[in-house]
Each structure stands twice: as C-alpha cells, then as structure tokens.
Scaffold this active site. Structure first.
Site, mmCIF file in Angstrom:
data_model
loop_
_atom_site.group_PDB
_atom_site.id
_atom_site.type_symbol
_atom_site.label_atom_id
_atom_site.label_comp_id
_atom_site.label_asym_id
_atom_site.label_seq_id
_atom_site.Cartn_x
_atom_site.Cartn_y
_atom_site.Cartn_z
ATOM 1 N N MET A 42 4.053 -18.941 -7.376
ATOM 2 C CA MET A 42 3.411 -20.235 -7.133
ATOM 3 C C MET A 42 4.381 -21.033 -6.260
ATOM 4 S SD MET A 42 1.304 -22.702 -7.227
ATOM 5 C CE MET A 42 1.708 -24.329 -6.569
ATOM 6 N N TRP B 11 -10.093 -2.176 3.265
ATOM 7 C CA TRP B 11 -8.881 -1.352 3.413
ATOM 8 C C TRP B 11 -8.904 -0.089 2.563
ATOM 9 C CZ3 TRP B 11 -6.221 -0.053 -0.877
ATOM 10 C CH2 TRP B 11 -6.486 -0.809 -2.024
ATOM 11 N N ASP C 50 -14.241 -11.916 11.581
ATOM 12 C CA ASP C 50 -13.178 -11.226 10.844
ATOM 13 C C ASP C 50 -13.452 -9.723 10.776
ATOM 14 O OD1 ASP C 50 -10.881 -10.768 9.365
ATOM 15 O OD2 ASP C 50 -11.700 -11.520 7.479
ATOM 16 N N ARG D 1 0.800 -1.231 0.000
ATOM 17 C CA ARG D 1 0.000 0.000 0.000
ATOM 18 C C ARG D 1 0.829 1.275 0.000
ATOM 19 N NH1 ARG D 1 -2.438 -3.302 3.531
ATOM 20 N NH2 ARG D 1 -3.911 -4.648 2.484
ATOM 21 N N CYS E 226 -5.980 -18.742 -3.264
ATOM 22 C CA CYS E 226 -5.708 -18.104 -4.555
ATOM 23 C C CYS E 226 -6.584 -18.667 -5.681
ATOM 24 C CB CYS E 226 -4.242 -18.273 -4.952
ATOM 25 S SG CYS E 226 -3.095 -17.427 -3.867
ATOM 26 N N HIS E 227 -6.695 -19.989 -5.739
ATOM 27 C CA HIS E 227 -7.249 -20.612 -6.946
ATOM 28 C C HIS E 227 -8.740 -20.914 -6.893
ATOM 29 C CE1 HIS E 227 -3.403 -21.133 -8.983
ATOM 30 N NE2 HIS E 227 -2.885 -21.501 -7.832
ATOM 31 N N GLU F 275 -5.091 -14.632 9.422
ATOM 32 C CA GLU F 275 -5.808 -15.801 8.884
ATOM 33 C C GLU F 275 -4.922 -17.046 8.894
ATOM 34 O OE1 GLU F 275 -6.906 -12.696 7.708
ATOM 35 O OE2 GLU F 275 -8.696 -13.339 8.773
#
Ligand code: CA
Length: 687
Positions: free
Chosen positions: A660, A409, A321, A136, A622-623, A199
């Site tokens: 990856m 955010w 969360d 950021r 991610c996937h 997390e």
C-alpha cells in the site's frame, strides 16, 4: 512399489522393474518413463507448451491426485496476490517465482525448498504497476537463473545457491511507471526482457544482455520518443511517419513488451509482442491520425543485433487496449499444400493470426471470439476492415472484445499431432467512453477512457463474462470444439501427447480435458483460484503435473474468483501424479463484520467529486471492487482502526511494505480529506 505402479500398463511388472531405466527410455509409447524436463518458459524453443509425456493420459487422468504441495511463499501483509509463473524444471529442481519477484528453487520430487531469492522490491513500486505485484517466471541457462523484478532490474542468480551474480537496471527512466512482470527469454547468447506500464504513461522497448557478463548488447524501442531528441535507431525514424506531429510524446506512447517473446534458433530471430498505445484513444494519443507503429504489432528482430527483420501490426491506430503481447507459438504448418514455418497468435483484438515467420507475410486471420470493432482482416492489405462500432470518440460504445481481450496473458498450448491450438478464450464486451483530454501525472492511470465490463454475476453478465477453452484449427482457422463455460476467468493451458489438455480456473478447479473433444476427464477441486499455466515433467519413471495457485493480477480489481470468495486465496505450488491424494482445501473465510458508516463534515458535491477524481486516479486500479477478504481491502467497509489510521496509511506509508504505497508526494492534505469524504459519502449511499 512406486515403479511397479507406474509400469502397470506394460504388464509383466515384475520384470519391468529391472528394465525401466533402459527399456522404458526408448520408444515413443513409453515416453512416460523417461526423465523429462520443462527447460524454458513455453517448454520448448517453439513455446508450444506441449509435452511428449503420456503416462498421464485419457485413460489414466482419473487417477490424478496430489503428490506434494509447497506453500512457503514470502507474502507481504494481508493481501493475497496473483500467482502467474510458469515453473522451469531442470536437473530435478523446479525454479519459479511468487509475488514481489521472489524466486524459489525446490526439489521437484518432494517440494522441499532448496533456496529462495528475494530482490526486496520496495512496496512503493506498486504505484508504478497496473496489475498487481505478479511475475510470470524465470529463465535458466548455463548455471544461472534469470529473473526480471517488479522494479525493473534483471538479475542473474547462481543456480545452486540463488546468490546474485549480476544485476542490470533495465529502466531508461526510474521516475516513469515501468515495471517487469514478464519472464525473460533466452535468444542466442543474450537474455532479453521488456516491461509493462502502457497504462501509466511510458515508452516501450526491449533490452538484450549478454548471458554471461550481463552487458547490454542492444535495445529496441517500439514507439518514437519526443522528436526533440534523436531517434535511437532507423526503425524509430520509419515508425515516426505513422504518428502525427502533435502526438502526446509526454504521455509516452505505450507499446510495452510485457509478456510474450519467442526465439527461433534456426533463423536466429526473436519475435516480440508489442502492447497497446498510451493513452488508449488514438484521437487523444496521435490527434492527426496515423497507424502508430509499432503498437499492437508482432515484430521480428535479429537476435544478435536487435535490427528489425519485419513487423506486422494487428491493430492499426489501436484505441481499445488491444495489445499483441499475447502468447506466440512457432510451428510448421501445411497451408495450401505448402509447408510453411509460421508464427501464430490470438491477440486481444479477437482475431487468430497465422504469419510466415521468415517473411512476415500474413497467411490467414479469422475471428476466434465475438468481434464487433472490425468485420474481417483484408489479406491483401493485412488491415482490419472497420465496422465503425469501435469508434467511441463522440459517444460511448459497447465493443467486443473488452480491454481484457478475447485472450489475455494466459498461455495457450499447441498439440502438433492433433494440429490444435488451445486458447483460454474470454467472452466479454466492455462499454468504452472517451475522455476529452488527458494530462500527464506521474504514476497515475493515463488511459484517457473508461471501459466498463458488466459486473460478474449481474444479469448483464449472463453468458458473457466467461472463460471458454477453445480448440482451434490454425490451418482451417476454425474452432473444433469449445468447452462449457465453467468459470468467468480461466488459467493458462498445457497439452500433452497423452491426449489431454489441462487448465485451471478462477473457481479453483484444475480440469483435465480430452484434447480431441473437450470432454472433462477429471476436475480437481483446490479451493484456490488458478490463473497460471500448468507444466509437466518426469523423474524416476513418474510423470508430474505442477501448477501455481493464487488468484490476482489485473483482473482482480473486478472480482476475486468464487473460490477466492469462499477460501483463503492461498499461494501454493501443487504437484500431481497418478495415485496421488486429494488436495486439502484451504481455510474457509469468515464473513466480514459490517463496520460503521463514517461521515465527514465537508461534504459539498464538488468536494465529493474531487475525492472521486483522486480515487480514480490513484486508488481505483486496486480498490475498485468491494469484495472479499482475499481482495484488496474494501474501502467501503473500513474498520475503525483503518479509518483512524487513514492519513498514516495514505500519506505516511504505514503499510508500504505490504504494497500500500505512500502518496505523500502526489496528494496534499486537502486531497486526502476529499478522498475520505468521497469514500464516506459513497459508503453511505451503498448501504
Ligand atoms: Ca494494456
């Protein structure tokens, strides 16, 4: 000629050319001509993201066009990741970060690259992050540029050359899944940085380092550690009474300070926003009950010592969360006839809070979006009045807001003249179900619950998965206007004295709105999803607006934006001015070819289920989305090549540099096979 053009509204331009640098620098109405910097993350010490510049205003916004663009970013591999930085502009140079914590310095007049600094983060570190290799932004002070790197270092660079002057390892345990995506903040003589990872089973803290030497000055932990060790400071001993003895110290507790901090130089106090618990459900995290301080809290710290001044917990015993890491703004407001120095925040939990920042007294709190977990905030006790809808211990519940929050955010902005805060608000519920237990596994998602949103574009998502820019009156605690929902995900916000508010969105538009009523004055198509916040600055009598494009971050796993489905998700810094040109849209994507369905021999339901567990624990963050080329590779449509290289990719790190990771140390051969079996079975079922 450029000078003439920019002075047009003063009239008598021929004369004005000569006096622009003297006459135009004075008087509030001419602020648009004065050189103006964007010197810190939130523009000013108050993090208001409000500029006095008014050359680009309600009357001229329609003439806004591209001045220049910079696209020389270091990317790795085929995945185009999110761009979340707020650039800093000082001395005619823009300093900003792209993905992988790489820092760029470019000429703010032309976009020409001056230097680039790559901290060379190991691609493997992506396994220790929840939400993409984003960053950021930087802090700038005393000839140095400061950046927190994804792999947990704080680097100080020479502002002229980008050469590293000092580096500090900010992590207390490099085996744990800590990462830095937030911008460091300057607080007095110190530079302060937190981290992410709640997390993935970490214990939160912030660290302060001397600006000059890099020496650590203090460290404040946000949650207690294992009681077998000593408490690091008195505030931890106090917090420990709000955790049950059987708390899951092994999972870390969470409470990471991954984004928002703001420093009041008059009080010499730093305010930090603390994140969610780890694991999420309080009944798994602290089975004997308790509020679990300082989770989901705003904590005021002495900038010199790191000693706590006060704390306010927005969500006691957080199970959703509901981080309080969202952008915090300082201001002076008249409340009940009294001028108060306040701090305000719209954390994920859906309430807008106004607190006295000297004492920590809660002044008011109201819902800025739909909220079902709590009815209201009791101003006497400062505590939410629970509805019961939020308790998903025994059965799944659909709860507002979602884990993505009523606000995430993306920074807000505050127009102090109009007295309005502009919140990039998200309307979205999620269905929460609790796990029965959670067991620690390094670098794995350890939230102990499932939280599912309706899929964007699905009938269930009609009218819910959407960004609504909300103009909020923090004194009256009510919305003054709300934008039409134009996108399912909105970017950060900029407000200016030109009476405008600027926000980009996932569909790839940069919108300029009238700050008073939300009328759209100009909507600029860029073809790339925008999530970062725009900034504005002025040089040589020209006002500019700059914003990074590139969709990604934690939200990417759900769906790339509409723009990202159509065009290449191109990382760029776009800079606009009056009289600029149209943005050249990036290349359109070609449709994916449909790859063959694969079958594996060992397909017992148990083995498929084992593969699903491996996927959820390691790959799903991610996937999960079976989407466009701009997303993470679609494992439900693997090419023959990828399928053949599957073991080399998963267990030998063949694509490690591109992010990856190599999973050799956590997945054995059988688990990798189970993963393939699951993907093949699931692929077949989904065709
Ligand atoms: Ca979180």
């Amino acid at each position: 000629m450029r000078k003439l053009f920019n002075c047009w509204f003063l009239g008598a331009c021929v004369l004005v050319v000569c006096v622009c640098f003297t006459g135009c620098n004075r008087g509030a109405e001419n602020v648009g001509f004065k050189d103006a910097e964007w010197a810190s993350h939130g523009h000013d010490g108050y993090e208001q993201r409000y500029s006095e510049l008014k050359g680009i205003n309600v009357g001229t916004a329609n003439e806004l066009g591209l001045a220049w663009s910079f696209d020389g970013f270091t990317t790795r591999g085929q995945v185009r990741r999110g761009m979340e930085a707020t650039p800093i502009m000082v001395g005619g140079v823009l300093y900003f970060t792209g993905t992988w914590s790489v820092v760029y310095a470019v000429d703010a007049r032309t976009g020409e690259l001056i230097w680039e600094y790559d901290p060379e983060v190991d691609g493997q570190w992506i396994r220790k992050t929840c939400c993409d290799a984003v960053n950021r932004g930087v802090a700038v002070r005393d000839g140095k540029v400061f950046v927190g790197t994804l792999d947990g270092y704080l680097d100080a660079l020479d502002i002229k050359t980008g050469v590293r002057i000092w580096r500090q390892d900010t992590l207390i345990d490099r085996r744990r899944a800590y990462s830095i995506t937030g911008a460091p903040r300057i607080a007095g003589d110190n530079i302060v940085i937190g981290n992410g990872g709640a997390e993935l089973g970490v214990r939160g803290y912030v660290s302060a380092y001397n600006l000059q030497t890099g020496e650590m000055v203090w460290r404040f932990f946000t949650v207690p550690g294992d009681p077998k060790g000593e408490d690091e400071h008195i505030e931890i001993t106090q917090a420990r009474t709000t955790w049950s003895k059987d708390s899951r110290w092994d999972v870390g507790g969470g409470g990471t300070v991954w984004d928002s901090m703001v420093y009041d130089s008059k009080l010499d106090v730093l305010y930090i926003g603390v994140g969610n618990g780890s694991p999420w459900p309080s009944w798994l995290r602290s089975p004997g009950g308790g509020d679990n301080l300082y989770l989901s809290s705003i904590v005021a710290l002495e900038a010199k010592t790191g000693k706590m001044v006060w704390h306010y917990q927005t969500t006691p015993a957080d199970s959703w969360d509901y981080t309080a890491t969202q952008h915090m703004i300082l201001a002076r407001l008249t409340i009940n006839g009294e001028d108060r120095d306040i701090i305000m925040q719209a954390p994920k939990n859906g309430f807008f809070y106004v607190l006295d920042r000297v004492t920590g007294e809660l002044l008011s709190a109201e819902k800025y979006t739909r909220v079902t977990w709590a009815d209201r905030i009791d101003l006497e006790t400062g505590r939410p009045v629970l509805t019961g809808i939020g308790n998903y211990q025994k059965e799944g519940k659909t709860i507002w807001p979602s884990t993505a929050g009523g606000h995430n955010w993306q920074p807000m902005a505050y127009n102090k003249d109009l007295g309005l805060v502009y919140i990039p608000m998200l309307e979205l519920p999620m269905t929460f179900t609790s796990h029965q237990s959670v067991s620690f596994q390094q670098d794995s998602i350890l939230v102990g619950a499932n939280a599912r949103p309706p899929r964007p574009g699905s009938p269930q998502a009609q009218g819910v998965f959407q960004n609504v820019l909300t103009a909020w009156d923090p004194v009256a605690q009510k919305a003054v206007w709300k934008s039409k929902p134009k996108s399912w995900w909105g970017g950060g916000v900029l407000a200016t004295a030109g009476g405008i508010v600027i926000q980009g969105n996932a569909e790839g538009y940069l919108d300029v709105l009238n700050a008073k009523d939300g009328t759209v004055l100009k909507s600029i198509p860029t073809g790339v999803g925008i999530i970062a916040a725009p900034i504005t600055y002025a040089l040589d009598g020209e006002q500019y607006i700059s914003v990074l494009t590139g969709f990604g971050g934690g939200i990417k796993r759900y769906l790339p934006g509409v723009a990202a489905l159509k065009y290449e998700n191109k990382p760029q810094l776009l800079t606009f001015k009056l009289g600029g040109v149209a943005v050249v849209l990036p290349e359109e994507l070609e449709a994916d070819t449909l790859n063959p369905v694969y079958t594996e021999s060992n397909v017992s339901p148990e083995f498929v289920a084992e593969g699903r567990r491996v996927f959820m624990g390691n790959c799903g963050r991610c996937h999960a989305f079976r989407g466009a080329k701009n997303g993470y590779p679609n494992l439900w449509n693997m090419s023959e090549n990828t399928y053949e290289s599957f073991d080399a990719i998963v267990s030998e790190g063949a694509l490690e540099y591109g992010g990856m990771p190599n999973f050799k140390d956590v997945l054995d051969e059988k688990q990798v096979l189970a993963l393939k079996v699951f993907l093949a079975a699931d692929q077949k079922a989904s065709r």
